[in-house]
Scaffold this active site. Structure first.
Site, PDB file in Angstrom:
ATOM      1  N   ALA A   1       0.713  -1.237   0.470  1.00 25.56           N
ATOM      2  CA  ALA A   1      -0.014  -0.308   0.291  1.00 25.56           C
ATOM      3  C   ALA A   1       0.753   1.163   0.420  1.00 25.56           C
ATOM      4  O   ALA A   1       1.802   0.819   0.075  1.00 25.56           O
ATOM      5  CB  ALA A   1      -0.977  -0.494   1.472  1.00 25.56           C
ATOM      6  N   HIS A   2       0.311   2.203  -0.235  1.00 27.55           N
ATOM      7  CA  HIS A   2       0.549   3.678  -0.391  1.00 27.55           C
ATOM      8  C   HIS A   2       1.818   4.015   0.965  1.00 27.55           C
ATOM      9  O   HIS A   2       1.487   3.834   2.126  1.00 27.55           O
ATOM     10  CB  HIS A   2      -0.296   4.747  -0.939  1.00 27.55           C
ATOM     11  CG  HIS A   2      -1.051   5.091   0.357  1.00 27.55           C
ATOM     12  ND1 HIS A   2      -1.295   5.543   1.984  1.00 27.55           N
ATOM     13  CD2 HIS A   2      -2.400   4.162  -0.007  1.00 27.55           C
ATOM     14  CE1 HIS A   2      -2.523   5.368   2.449  1.00 27.55           C
ATOM     15  NE2 HIS A   2      -2.459   4.950   2.150  1.00 27.55           N
ATOM     16  N   ASN A   3       2.714   4.348   0.701  1.00 24.49           N
ATOM     17  CA  ASN A   3       3.777   4.967   1.999  1.00 24.49           C
ATOM     18  C   ASN A   3       4.450   3.638   2.937  1.00 24.49           C
ATOM     19  O   ASN A   3       5.526   3.928   3.570  1.00 24.49           O
ATOM     20  CB  ASN A   3       3.001   5.913   3.038  1.00 24.49           C
ATOM     21  CG  ASN A   3       2.380   7.678   1.721  1.00 24.49           C
ATOM     22  OD1 ASN A   3       1.866   7.728   1.730  1.00 24.49           O
ATOM     23  ND2 ASN A   3       3.507   8.089   2.362  1.00 24.49           N
TER      24      ASN A   3
END
Lengths: 337, 337, 337
Positions: free
Chosen positions: C240-242
């Site tokens: 997922a993001h980050n």
């Protein structure tokens, strides 16, 4: 963009220099002088004193304990939503303003396309399709015969929409997703082998739905698989044939929902959860990550566990397991008394 | 199609008007006057009195408790299988009768294609491939060098078949699936980093296999990964290198099978189940949804649980957890007596 | 290749005929006269007497209990690593030596390509990209605007790299993988519907990373999602993001890692494991297959269970469940005494 322009845009109240020039948004820990950041969660209030940002969005009730003369503060109704809208202002993707039809795409017979459309290289659109105003079909996407897509949609790279599926307005489907491939249906024959059951239905996706990358949403055996208005799906989600997902439900990555199951409105389903077929989940249910749901849920609330149970009950049971060894010791003593 | 023609097609016995015109199949709850439906599950017998369908397929032993003069009834050996075959009769997909080679595809050197073949736009076929009669390769698919594909197959949109893999006859592979990409093999080196182990084997897919969308079937490190005749795989399934899946096994969505594991004949594996590497599952095993299998299974039967156990044993253990709190209370009393 | 040449290549010591001709590598159970195999695991030592291979790689400490005059033996430091390097010698993929730019690809404006590059059919490369020496972009891949890719990389068929992502040197990304599509971020609005949060960050992939087929690695909301040097990802993994994954960590198929989580160096994560968002896993952690991690892990070691616990503790608790029924019996007796 000057602070006074930003304040007007987000309908906020300035303290500090309204002429400060802001060029982007940033995270409170790392933002620089020409960036604006926000404080929404009280845990982040401590950063107010140290952030390098040139401006901070805070809530109307935010109390400034120690003045900072070097930065501008904008008080708004909801600092997070204000920040989210500024993200868009400072990060316009010009590629999204490009329209036109590539010379390297294939468009079938009798397909109706509006003037303002973007069809990228190596896109294949079948016969008898209808695509709305301002929709963007990215390179490698495949739209089979008889598909209807509304206006303002994006169909991502290498995404496939199978025949006769219907997609509403303002729908985003990211890359490598498959909409409307065959449901998994086989009838056992007398010799133990399986006969395929033709999947004759379609997938209907209503307005304002977002679907991530590498998802699979199967067409119905008969009738339709339906994803209602405002539903948001993360990546790698499997939606089986004849599933119905009601409005504003949000589903995290790698969830699987088996055939003919019905999910209510405003549900939130955690990553890797699995829901068996032929059951109904009512409105406003929260299902934790990796939870297995094998029975219908009729009461709103939060459910957790390898076999879904109401959150508190499951937590208590789970916690009780660690007492077994102690109980064994105690009983041994009692028995030998 | 008239009722008398349908009865002949499904080898059934009519009561009611043999001239009734039927245009499609339908679900018993929603079918209309020109549709035919079926009753197989006793739970649906109640709909016999209320269905709006023009005709119903029932089993030879079905007892008509209350006559319905307005509909035709056809008695057959297996109403479900009869219905499944009528689904196909009424839902011919004409696109599947189209043959030809697109002007927008690329075909390598020395690849042998029969006269009757469908190769869609933006397909890439490598060198030294061999493809059988009546096979269909849909747009965006990639067939690497040296691949052999039998007759009557469908290779879905954007599906990739890597070099030298072998696919039998009547195999369907849906969209965005990857056959024969590298197995996950790395050897740890002295400095803690990993050296890739070249994956030199292939994938062999036998006749009558169906593989869903967004699956990954890895090539063997050495030798082959094999999916035997009649196996059916749903979407988003991961089959690691050197796995062997025997005939007529059926696997639901999002299952993962790790390297070198061998699955028997006629097994049924529920969605999201995971099977570790280097084990053997015997014939006729049923594995529940989300079950984790970490040891070989040598007896047919049903296995469930986060750590797979025979179904009844696991159910009993699971149920016993809720007594722990009660036991704690009782022991507390005994200890303070 | 003669045994004496192989021995020189792997820096080993021969006993047996140095002139024996070897044509390939093979598994110890099935290798033939012109193949070389290896013994690394003591469990396989028994095959020394029966293997049909023409030569065997063994460790320097390997004791030959019963001489075999018909085969050559090469003693080396690490027989497995020696075997892995011979795999490559005997299985050169000539397709990988082919360079050039297809006439059927689209390359945007201001993109810089070196002389030695392979760009396959139906590849789309956007504007302002930069691609390094010897990199191979396979058919159907999409490289959006502003992407930077290093030298010696392979971008697989139908893989998509979204705008402005950065990929280092010697990175392999297999087929149908999506790098840099939007993170899953929505802000709830007062009417219960969700507003998309623009995902403005990128994905950074460092040198020597390998990513399998059908993975999804989301771009950051702000900043970057980073996969560090030497990380190896199997198929169907969701990042997922980050997220931040540190050097030399290895992750098996179908794992999901939620937003903003940080994974340490040299971790090993088993298939289908799930890790929630916003936590930190320290270096040298081993997480079992299908394990759920919902809290940060601060001590190296092995963690297992539906809710991750240190391996031994979890095993003991799991084992204790089977005593509950017995405890119930014993307490019943005590209570009725």
């Amino acid at each position: 963009m000057k602070i006074k322009e930003i304040a007007e845009y987000v309908n906020g109240e300035i303290s500090g220099n309204p002429e400060t020039e802001i060029l982007n948004v940033g995270k409170i820990e790392t933002a620089g002088k020409n960036e604006i950041t926000f404080i929404s969660n009280p845990l982040y209030e401590k950063y107010f004193l140290t952030t390098g940002a040139g401006a901070v969005l805070v809530s109307k009730s935010f109390e400034i304990k120690e003045e900072r003369k070097d930065i501008a503060v904008i008080k708004v109704q909801d600092p997070y939503l204000a920040f989210v809208s500024l993200l868009e202002v400072f990060n316009r993707d010009e590629a999204k303003d490009k329209y036109g039809v590539s010379g390297n795409c294939v468009i079938g017979n009798n397909s109706r396309l509006p003037d303002r459309i973007f069809i990228d290289d190596f896109v294949k659109i079948g016969d008898n399709c209808e695509i709305g105003e301002g929709t963007r079909i990215l390179s490698g996407a495949v739209i089979q015969n008889g598909v209807i897509i509304g206006s303002g949609c994006t169909i991502g790279h290498n995404t496939v929409v199978h025949k006769e599926c219907r997609i509403g307005n303002n729908v985003s489907i990211h890359s490598d997703t498959v909409i409307g491939s065959d449901g998994f249906g086989f009838a056992k024959q007398q010799d133990g082998s399986f006969k395929k059951i033709l999947q004759t239905g379609i997938v209907v996706i209503e307005d304002d739905v977002e679907i991530g990358s590498s998802c699979t949403v199967d067409r119905a055996t008969i009738g339709e698989t339906r994803i209602c208005r405002g539903v948001k799906l993360d990546n790698q989600i499997q939606i089986a044939h004849n599933v119905f997902i009601d409005e504003d439900t949000v589903i995290a990555a790698q969830v699987g929902i088996a055939g003919t199951t019905k999910i209510g409105k405003r549900c939130m389903i955690g990553g890797q959860a699995g829901i068996v077929g032929h059951i109904t989940i009512c409105d406003d249910v929260i299902i934790g990550a990796a939870v297995g749901v094998s029975k219908s849920i009729t009461k709103p609330g939060m459910y957790t566990g390898y076999r879904a149970k109401p959150f508190r009950e499951e937590l208590k049971q789970e916690a009780s397991i660690k007492y077994i060894e102690q109980l064994r010791e105690e009983i041994k003593k009692l028995l030998t008394k």
